[in-house]
Design a protein around this motif. Structure first.
Motif, short mmCIF file in Angstrom:
data_model
loop_
_atom_site.label_atom_id
_atom_site.label_comp_id
_atom_site.label_asym_id
_atom_site.label_seq_id
_atom_site.Cartn_x
_atom_site.Cartn_y
_atom_site.Cartn_z
N GLY A 100 -27.93 -21.70 -13.36
CA GLY A 100 -28.39 -21.29 -11.96
C GLY A 100 -28.87 -19.97 -11.79
O GLY A 100 -28.49 -19.10 -12.55
N PRO A 101 -29.64 -19.72 -10.83
CA PRO A 101 -29.92 -18.21 -10.51
C PRO A 101 -28.91 -17.40 -9.98
O PRO A 101 -28.92 -16.13 -9.78
N GLY A 102 -27.94 -18.00 -9.62
CA GLY A 102 -26.65 -17.23 -9.10
C GLY A 102 -26.40 -17.12 -7.55
O GLY A 102 -27.60 -17.15 -6.71
N THR A 103 -25.41 -16.91 -6.83
CA THR A 103 -25.36 -16.55 -5.57
C THR A 103 -24.37 -15.25 -5.37
O THR A 103 -23.33 -15.52 -5.98
N GLN A 104 -24.34 -14.59 -4.52
CA GLN A 104 -23.72 -13.42 -4.27
C GLN A 104 -22.54 -13.59 -3.26
O GLN A 104 -22.58 -14.22 -2.27
N VAL A 105 -21.33 -13.25 -3.94
CA VAL A 105 -20.11 -13.26 -3.22
C VAL A 105 -19.90 -11.90 -2.99
O VAL A 105 -19.44 -10.94 -3.88
N THR A 106 -19.64 -11.36 -1.83
CA THR A 106 -18.99 -9.93 -1.49
C THR A 106 -17.89 -10.12 -0.64
O THR A 106 -17.87 -10.69 0.39
N VAL A 107 -16.74 -9.43 -0.86
CA VAL A 107 -15.39 -9.52 -0.34
C VAL A 107 -15.22 -8.07 0.52
O VAL A 107 -14.90 -7.22 -0.59
N SER A 108 -15.28 -7.89 1.71
CA SER A 108 -14.67 -6.70 2.03
C SER A 108 -13.46 -6.54 2.10
O SER A 108 -12.69 -7.40 2.67
N SER A 109 -12.80 -5.23 2.35
CA SER A 109 -11.46 -5.04 2.51
C SER A 109 -10.91 -4.83 3.86
O SER A 109 -11.87 -4.76 4.87
#
Length: 124
Positions: free
Chosen positions: A115-124
């Protein structure tokens, strides 16, 4: 034409939960093992979890054990990645991939469709 489309990524806070989905089309879903990979910024693509075509066997990266759960629904041609207790180091682009046959490849070379991918961003 084979298509894998990820969804469910986004920006979350540390400790949150996400469930990624990957909808497959154009292939006989039950004939493929499915994997989730992730690629952090500036790093290579690494396996997070994989599941056999029957769903009977799963494999996890050491960093994912106890935190992530992979599953598949053959009635919906969809594979899921449940991610709990997210940490900033989980930040990455997450890709789903399909591997032909009964084995569970652990490297990207073992997978034929992506797949093209999906962004996961986890902030602190």
């Amino acid at each position: 034409q084979v298509q894998l489309v990820e969804s469910g990524g986004g920006l979350v806070q540390a400790g949150d939960t996400l469930r990624l989905s990957c909808a497959a089309s154009g292939l006989i879903f039950g004939n493929y093992a499915m994997g989730w990979f992730r690629q952090p910024p500036g790093k290579g693509r690494q396996l997070v979890a994989a599941i056999t075509w029957s769903g009977g066997t799963t494999r996890y990266a050491d960093s994912a054990k106890g935190q992530y759960t992979i599953s598949r629904d053959t009635t919906k041609n969809t594979v899921y990645l449940q991610m709990n207790s997210l940490k900033p180091e989980d930040t990455a682009v997450y890709y789903c991939a399909a591997a032909s046959g009964p084995l569970l490849p652990t490297t990207p070379l073992g997978y034929v469709y992506w797949g093209p991918g999906t962004q996961v961003t986890v902030s602190s």
